[in-house]
Design a protein around this motif. Sequence first.
Motif, mmCIF file in Angstrom:
data_model
loop_
_atom_site.group_PDB
_atom_site.id
_atom_site.type_symbol
_atom_site.label_atom_id
_atom_site.label_comp_id
_atom_site.label_asym_id
_atom_site.label_seq_id
_atom_site.Cartn_x
_atom_site.Cartn_y
_atom_site.Cartn_z
ATOM 1 N N LEU B 29 27.963 -5.977 -54.674
ATOM 2 C CA LEU B 29 27.676 -4.625 -54.183
ATOM 3 C C LEU B 29 28.063 -3.575 -55.223
ATOM 4 O O LEU B 29 27.400 -2.555 -55.369
ATOM 5 N N LYS B 30 29.108 -3.862 -55.954
ATOM 6 C CA LYS B 30 29.547 -2.943 -57.006
ATOM 7 C C LYS B 30 28.489 -2.870 -58.105
ATOM 8 O O LYS B 30 28.109 -1.787 -58.549
ATOM 9 N N GLN B 31 27.979 -4.061 -58.492
ATOM 10 C CA GLN B 31 26.930 -4.099 -59.517
ATOM 11 C C GLN B 31 25.688 -3.356 -59.056
ATOM 12 O O GLN B 31 24.983 -2.742 -59.840
ATOM 13 N N LEU B 32 25.416 -3.438 -57.740
ATOM 14 C CA LEU B 32 24.217 -2.790 -57.202
ATOM 15 C C LEU B 32 24.406 -1.282 -57.043
ATOM 16 O O LEU B 32 23.471 -0.562 -56.714
ATOM 17 N N GLY B 33 25.640 -0.814 -57.242
ATOM 18 C CA GLY B 33 25.880 0.624 -57.242
ATOM 19 C C GLY B 33 26.136 1.266 -55.892
ATOM 20 O O GLY B 33 25.989 2.477 -55.751
ATOM 21 N N PHE B 34 26.509 0.483 -54.881
ATOM 22 C CA PHE B 34 26.849 1.086 -53.583
ATOM 23 C C PHE B 34 28.157 1.887 -53.712
ATOM 24 O O PHE B 34 28.956 1.657 -54.617
ATOM 25 N N SER B 35 28.375 2.813 -52.756
ATOM 26 C CA SER B 35 29.552 3.693 -52.866
ATOM 27 C C SER B 35 30.829 2.907 -52.572
ATOM 28 O O SER B 35 30.816 1.949 -51.793
#
Lengths: 118, 139
Positions: B29-35
Amino acid sequence: MKLSKVCELLDAEVLCCEEGLEGEAKSACGSDMMSDVLAFVKDQSILLTGLVNPQTVRTAQMMDMKCIVFVRGKRPEDPVISLAADNGITVLATNYRMYTACGILYANGLFSEGADKV
Amino acid sequence: MEPIVLTYQVDGEDFSAAGEASSSVKKTLKQLGFSPDVIRRVAIAMYEGEINMVIHADGGEARVEITQSTICIILADKGPGIKDINLAMQEGYSTAPEEVRNLGFGAGMGLPNIKKYSDELKIDTELGVGTTLTILINT
Ligand SMILES: Nc1ncnc2c1ncn2[C@@H]1O[C@H](COP(=O)(O)OP(=O)(O)O)[C@@H](O)[C@H]1O
Ligand SMILES: [Mg+2]
């Protein structure tokens, strides 16, 4: 409070991620029950605990905490330290007991953020 | 964004490994750019669910469906099931044995935490058959 100051105040040994000592801690949380830690997201940066299994590191990781302090002379096994290192979490070990370790940090100005009552 | 589906087997025998799936989801999720807020809610809710599968149900399967607007976590086990869901949802209620408490879990806060951090929580459970948690988090 700088993590290096935390380390100094608790007369602690650094077990991994020494470079993290330059970081700042806004508040801390002391508990041996991980679900209690997970219940309150308040930007705590430090987890003080006497529990040395890998789930302390997982808990800190899920909460985006920067530092774990193992109290009362507890030392985790190497895989636990490696897990913390892989996740960039600084690990400290102090011989102070939980109450004293928390008290020292609190007395030196590291408060818990916001109203702390449940 | 095309929906992304992640699946994991959660080993019920290995308490040390519990949380690996949640950790992997958090990184994705971090790689995908979520907050950071969304990521933390997903991580905590899934982690509590994953721990429950290990300590109460001998492991199970985790499936995470990620779209731009929602993250859906499905945790399915073939454990004993939950007898009284209302009771299980109460803060402090736990059937966890002493040895689990000594490991830092069994405070009876897991399901309440999952509810607190999610936008929707559905529990399907049948005694002797298993439990499936469906946790929805809006991004
Ligand atoms: N996947 C599951 N399978 C069977 N029982 C479960 C499951 N998850 C939760 N429970 C039951 O619900 C209770 C409350 O769960 P929870 O709030 O996570 O607290 P804890 O895990 O600390 O006991 C558990 O003690 C257990 O009896
Ligand atoms: Mg639980």
